[in-house]
Enzyme design. Structure first.
Site, short mmCIF file in Angstrom:
data_model
loop_
_atom_site.label_atom_id
_atom_site.label_comp_id
_atom_site.label_asym_id
_atom_site.label_seq_id
_atom_site.Cartn_x
_atom_site.Cartn_y
_atom_site.Cartn_z
N GLY A 13 0.84 -1.19 0.00
CA GLY A 13 0.00 0.00 0.00
C GLY A 13 0.88 1.24 0.00
O GLY A 13 1.90 1.29 0.69
N GLY A 15 -0.40 4.64 0.29
CA GLY A 15 -1.02 5.87 0.78
C GLY A 15 -0.08 6.48 1.81
O GLY A 15 1.10 6.13 1.89
N GLY A 16 -0.61 7.39 2.62
CA GLY A 16 0.24 8.09 3.58
C GLY A 16 1.01 7.15 4.50
O GLY A 16 2.21 7.31 4.70
N ALA A 17 0.34 6.14 5.05
CA ALA A 17 1.02 5.23 5.99
C ALA A 17 2.08 4.42 5.28
O ALA A 17 3.20 4.26 5.77
CB ALA A 17 0.00 4.31 6.65
N PHE A 117 -12.09 22.15 14.53
CA PHE A 117 -12.63 20.91 13.97
C PHE A 117 -13.50 20.24 15.03
O PHE A 117 -13.37 20.53 16.22
CB PHE A 117 -11.49 19.97 13.58
CG PHE A 117 -11.49 19.59 12.14
CD1 PHE A 117 -11.12 20.50 11.18
CD2 PHE A 117 -11.86 18.30 11.73
CE1 PHE A 117 -11.12 20.15 9.83
CE2 PHE A 117 -11.86 17.94 10.40
CZ PHE A 117 -11.48 18.87 9.44
N ASP A 218 -8.57 -5.19 1.50
CA ASP A 218 -7.68 -6.27 1.04
C ASP A 218 -6.76 -6.80 2.15
O ASP A 218 -6.67 -8.00 2.37
CB ASP A 218 -6.80 -5.79 -0.13
CG ASP A 218 -7.64 -5.31 -1.31
OD1 ASP A 218 -8.86 -5.52 -1.31
OD2 ASP A 218 -7.05 -4.71 -2.24
N GLN A 237 -17.09 4.59 11.00
CA GLN A 237 -17.54 5.97 11.11
C GLN A 237 -18.37 6.42 9.91
O GLN A 237 -17.95 6.26 8.77
CB GLN A 237 -16.33 6.90 11.23
CG GLN A 237 -16.73 8.37 11.34
CD GLN A 237 -15.55 9.22 11.77
OE1 GLN A 237 -14.70 9.56 10.96
NE2 GLN A 237 -15.49 9.53 13.04
N HIS A 239 -19.53 9.70 8.30
CA HIS A 239 -19.25 11.13 8.34
C HIS A 239 -20.56 11.86 8.11
O HIS A 239 -21.31 11.52 7.21
CB HIS A 239 -18.22 11.49 7.26
CG HIS A 239 -17.65 12.86 7.40
ND1 HIS A 239 -18.40 14.00 7.19
CD2 HIS A 239 -16.41 13.28 7.74
CE1 HIS A 239 -17.62 15.06 7.40
NE2 HIS A 239 -16.42 14.65 7.73
N LEU A 249 -17.26 13.35 0.17
CA LEU A 249 -17.02 14.04 1.43
C LEU A 249 -17.08 15.56 1.31
O LEU A 249 -16.51 16.14 0.41
CB LEU A 249 -15.63 13.62 1.93
CG LEU A 249 -15.19 14.22 3.27
CD1 LEU A 249 -16.06 13.68 4.39
CD2 LEU A 249 -13.73 13.89 3.53
N GLU A 252 -15.43 18.57 7.42
CA GLU A 252 -15.84 19.17 8.67
C GLU A 252 -15.29 20.60 8.77
O GLU A 252 -15.79 21.42 9.53
CB GLU A 252 -15.21 18.33 9.77
CG GLU A 252 -15.85 18.35 11.09
CD GLU A 252 -15.36 17.13 11.87
OE1 GLU A 252 -15.61 16.00 11.43
OE2 GLU A 252 -14.73 17.33 12.91
N ARG A 283 -18.20 13.33 15.23
CA ARG A 283 -18.91 12.90 14.02
C ARG A 283 -20.07 11.96 14.28
O ARG A 283 -21.12 12.07 13.66
CB ARG A 283 -17.91 12.23 13.08
CG ARG A 283 -16.98 13.25 12.50
CD ARG A 283 -16.00 12.63 11.56
NE ARG A 283 -15.14 13.69 11.03
CZ ARG A 283 -14.04 13.48 10.32
NH1 ARG A 283 -13.67 12.24 10.05
NH2 ARG A 283 -13.33 14.49 9.88
N HIS A 370 -17.49 6.37 6.01
CA HIS A 370 -16.28 7.14 5.82
C HIS A 370 -15.00 6.47 6.33
O HIS A 370 -13.99 6.50 5.65
CB HIS A 370 -16.46 8.49 6.53
CG HIS A 370 -15.34 9.44 6.36
ND1 HIS A 370 -14.88 9.82 5.13
CD2 HIS A 370 -14.56 10.09 7.27
CE1 HIS A 370 -13.87 10.68 5.28
NE2 HIS A 370 -13.65 10.85 6.56
N ARG A 412 -13.62 7.98 15.58
CA ARG A 412 -12.39 8.75 15.35
C ARG A 412 -12.69 10.24 15.34
O ARG A 412 -13.66 10.70 14.76
CB ARG A 412 -11.77 8.36 14.01
CG ARG A 412 -10.58 9.23 13.66
CD ARG A 412 -9.85 8.75 12.43
NE ARG A 412 -10.59 8.89 11.19
CZ ARG A 412 -10.83 10.04 10.57
NH1 ARG A 412 -10.41 11.17 11.07
NH2 ARG A 412 -11.49 10.05 9.43
N LEU A 418 -5.18 11.44 9.43
CA LEU A 418 -3.92 11.82 8.80
C LEU A 418 -2.79 11.73 9.82
O LEU A 418 -1.68 11.30 9.51
CB LEU A 418 -4.03 13.23 8.21
CG LEU A 418 -4.94 13.34 6.98
CD1 LEU A 418 -5.10 14.79 6.53
CD2 LEU A 418 -4.43 12.49 5.82
#
Ligand code: SF4
Ligand code: SF4
Ligand code: FES
Lengths: 597, 235
Positions: A13, A15-17, A117, A218, A237, A239, A249, A252, A283, A370, A412, A418
């Site tokens: 993967g 993405g960010g992580a 937020f 996956d 969650q 949203h 989306l 918020e 949320r 979400h 969350r 993030l």
């Protein structure tokens, strides 16, 4: 046909992580990042509003307040040691992103700008605090781009458009993964000492969702098949503000800038449900409020949506009523130009998909599936832990939305996703490299890819009585209707039964594309298998938890029950049958109390 | 309403060359073209192949040619293009299968312009952020929006004529760093863009600006980079 590779660490993967893990692991270990999408296509890029950190750039804030807000947001199901760790790390994590070049918006004195937020408060006054560091309303996009760019700069290895299909485990240890290269259809066995799963969530099992097509669970499904448990999967969650019908989306941050929710009678309704922070409650609270308004006949024109209103005249009227001020004490006054500058993407989405201009018109919204709070159980170093005693599985790591640390517990807090992927992606990368540098490669069995081959063959040779698209739509409908925002025993059990029926029917699908090159039909069918497996775990965990907590709201058990249910759910797949277990929640400073916003 | 959609098809394992197939589907004017492609894949022909992920115009996966113009399938609604729709792969990149093209050359061009933040000076002593005024931040805001979808580059006549041209998307990325007051490698990037296959190949044809789904004013951006090259100034 099968190709072989060897790396110390494999990250699944991008993405960010995954990118953060890849960046850190490759500092000391031979690392590859494998992703079914080009890295910049990952779903991190869809995150909008901000990343939470108590930088205190605009007003006083502290990691302890961030911690408490996160614990409270989690409805006391989050593990407090991990939450403290994340909130303390948050400040350096955000500064590190800035040092990597991330273009955060700025305060007049040149510091990283922050906005209010949902659920972020000054713990002394109870008032909203500006904690979300942001880059317009595309903070996730900027994180994804920046991390990918840094990976290129540091020459991280990528295998782009490779779908990981299986995890290889030998002698109770990690040995690698099996993947298919989409452009050729060839299988690759990737031998590794350590594997980090960073495969994201599974919101695509719900009919209305903000999630990308790629979000099919996956990683969670692959590990479940290998006897690794999944944790707290009942917590999903919704949203509050997705574009009506489409689920896209709307951050918020709109409410952070002063936007309010309005029902079909033209009333602002959040003060009824959250007298103190109103539209900026957590949320789960806001989603339930919207749902209740609709159920009691106060949706717009009797339909199942309400409005989100960011028109300056509305915002300024309510800001005056609420006594909201700028930081220097002057009257809060939002202009049309500021709306355009601070929320450009939201304006664009509304114009394109709804033909609505938020500066002059209200946005029709409904709650949208979400975020996956549950997932692959890990400790705060990203090590996957496989039982109630938190025993780590050697060489296996998970980070980001697919993981359950658990810092999000039952719900969350906005901007913590993030943060989660930057902090835990980093530690998973560091830990995996550290492990790989002292471990030996396990010897690969001769037939590492045979299970994968059999799985793909089955999809190509089913009877063809069933259709992937149709099964997938049936799944999405039943999960959204019966395991959605409000739940009850009867609906959840019938959903569970339906998912099992769909799993049985799934054996009768057949893929018509017999080619090797970009066989996306085969890939989609395989992904549906994952969605079904994950959905079964969700429905079962949800029906099992007889209380309401965070995102899990039961009509038949409306209250939180700390006596019996202040514990994490674990679900194992034992030879095709799901078994339920539990593990305790780590509580350090904050004893559970009633959750009022 | 009934939608008639004509789709370019090419299966490298069977076909010598591409052809078109026409499908008639029930749809709504608010449907995304992507929704229609998904529907056809699910109900008419599972072999139809295309890339997609976010479905709302932020991931850059599904650049295709719709009625002759480059767009994102997920950000184009039937009401924007009418009920007779022609869908083809973008031009200038090798067609791999149906609507999927080989993106490698596009990303290779991107990698050419040092697409990452460079600042080798010491960090602020307190470990905090490098300061940047809101005005300096605004200077490159536009080009931070790029999602690397390739709509621009694959609509550019200069790129069609010469695939070595780095293309507008790479220049957009270079601009994002060149005009970032914190970055220190503007001169190097300008040097790279002054190579034969750099900015000189742009003949200001505006196709790219019209194609950009993020509404980046690419031609203007290219003009700013050209100006910086000539004057050596970054304002
Ligand atoms: S302006 Fe330049 S880059 Fe854009 S399409 Fe024209 S020639 Fe290509
Ligand atoms: S500049 Fe626009 S068209 Fe070009 S790649 Fe970026 S987003 Fe796409
Ligand atoms: S699917 Fe992401 S941009 Fe279209």
């Amino acid at each position: 046909m099968t190709k072989n590779h060897q790396f110390d660490v494999v990250v699944v993967g991008a993405g960010g992580a995954g990118l953060m893990a890849g960046l850190y692991a490759s500092k000391t270990a031979k690392t590859a990042v494998i992703s079914k999408l080009y890295p910049t296509r990952s779903h991190t890029g869809a995150a909008q509003g901000g990343i939470g950190a108590a930088l205190g750039n605009i007003e006083e804030d502290k990691p302890e307040w961030h911690t408490y807000d996160t614990v409270k947001g989690s409805d006391y199901l989050g593990d407090q040691d991990a939450i403290e760790f994340m909130c303390e790390e948050a400040i350096n994590a955000v500064l590190e992103l800035e040092h990597m070049g991330l273009p955060f918006d700025r305060t007049p004195d040149g510091k990283i700008s922050q906005r209010p937020f949902g659920g972020h408060t000054n713990n002394v006054t109870g008032k909203p605090v500006r904690r979300a560091a942001h880059a317009a309303d595309r903070t996730g996009h900027m994180i994804l781009q920046t991390l990918y760019q840094q990976c290129l700069k540091n020459k991280v290895n990528f295998l782009d458009e490779f779908q990981v299909l299986d995890f290889i485990m030998v002698n109770g240890k990690t040995a690698g993964v099996v993947a298919v290269e989409l452009s050729t259809g060839e299988l690759h066995v990737i031998h590794a000492k350590a594997v980090i799963f960073a495969t994201g969530g599974h919101g695509r099992i719900f009919e209305v969702t903000s999630n990308a097509y790629a979000y099919t669970g996956d990683g969670a499904a692959i590990l479940l098949r290998h006897g690794i448990p999944l944790e707290d999967m009942e917590f999903f969650q919704f949203h509050p503000t997705g574009i009506y019908k489409l689920g896209i989306l709307i951050t918020e941050g709109v409410r952070g800038e002063g936007g309010v929710l309005i029902n079909g009678k033209g009333e602002r309704f959040m003060p009824k449900y959250a007298p103190s922070v109103k539209d900026l409650a957590s949320r789960d609270v806001v989603s339930r409020a919207i749902y209740t308004e609709i159920k009691e006949g106060r949706g717009v024109n009797g339909k199942n949506f309400v409005y989100l209103d960011i028109r300056p005249e509305t915002v300024n009227k309510f800001a005056a009523e609420d006594g909201r001020t700028n930081i220097d004490g002057s009257k809060y006054n939002l202009t049309a130009e500021q709306v355009l500058a601070k929320l450009p993407d939201i304006i664009d989405f509304c114009r394109v998909y709804l033909g609505v201009d938020p500066v002059t018109q209200m946005m029709p919204i409904q709650p949208t599936a979400h975020y996956t709070m549950g997932g692959i159980p890990t400790n705060k170093f990203g090590e996957v832990v496989i039982d109630d005693k938190n025993t780590p599985f050697p060489g296996l790591y998970a980070a980001g939305e697919c993981a359950c640390v658990s810092v999000h517990g039952g719900n969350r807090l906005g901007t913590n996703s993030l943060l989660d992927l930057v902090v835990f992606g980093k530690y998973a990368g560091l830990k995996a490299a550290e492990y790989a540098n002292q471990a030996e490669f396990e010897k690969l069995p001769a037939d590492s890819e045979s299970a994968t081959k059999a799985q793909l063959e089955a999809l190509k040779n089913g009877s063809g009585r069933e259709n992937v698209f149709k099964l997938s739509n049936e799944l999405k409908k039943v999960m959204f209707a019966d395991v959605g925002i409000y739940r009850n025993e009867k609906d959840m059990l019938s959903a569970l039964e339906k998912v099992r029926e769909l799993k049985a029917r799934f054996k009768d699908v057949t893929v018509t594309d017999t080619g090797r090159i970009f066989n996306t039909e085969l890939l989609n069918a395989w992904e549906l298998g994952n969605m079904l497996d994950v959905a079964e775990v969700i429905a079962m965990s949800a029906a099992n938890r007889k209380e309401s907590r965070g995102g899990h709201s039961r009509e038949d058990f409306p209250d939180r029950d700390d006596k019996n249910w202040l514990k994490h759910t674990l679900i194992w797949n034992k030879d095709g049958k799901l078994e339920i277990g539990y593990k305790p929640v780590t509580i350090t400073k904050h004893q559970p109390k009633a959750r009022v916003y | 309403m009934e939608i008639t959609i004509k789709i370019f098809r090419y299966n490298p394992e069977k076909d010598k060359r591409g052809h078109y197939e026409v499908y008639h589907v029930e749809g709504d004017e608010n449907d995304r073209v992507l929704d229609i492609l998904e529907y056809i894949k699910g109900n008419h022909d599972g072999t139809l192949s295309f890339r997609r992920s976010c479905a709302h115009g932020v991931c850059g996966s599904d650049a295709i040619r719709i009625n002759g113009r480059n767009m994102l399938a997920c950000k184009t609604l039937v009401r924007d293009v009418g009920e007779k729709i022609t869908v083809e792969p973008v031009l200038g990149l090798k067609i791999v299968k149906d609507l999927i093209v080989d993106m490698e050359p596009f990303f290779d061009n991107y990698k050419h312009v040092l697409p990452y933040f460079i600042n080798n000076s010491p960090l602020p002593e307190d470990g905090r952020e490098r300061l940047q005024s809101p005005e300096d931040r605004a200077r490159f805001d536009e080009t931070t929006k790029c999602i690397l979808c390739a709509c621009c580059t694959t609509s550019c006549p200069s790129y069609w004529a010469n695939g070595n041209y780095y293309g507008p998307a790479s220049i957009v990325t270079a601009h994002r760093f060149i005009f970032d007051s914190r970055d220190e490698a503007a001169a190097e990037r300008l040097q790279i863009l002054s190579e034969t296959d750099g900015i000189a190949r742009c003949h200001t044809a505006y196709n790219c600006t019209e194609a950009c789904p993020r509404e980046i004013k690419i031609t203007k951006v290219i003009g700013e980079v050209k100006m910086a090259m000539v004057t050596g100034k970054l304002d």
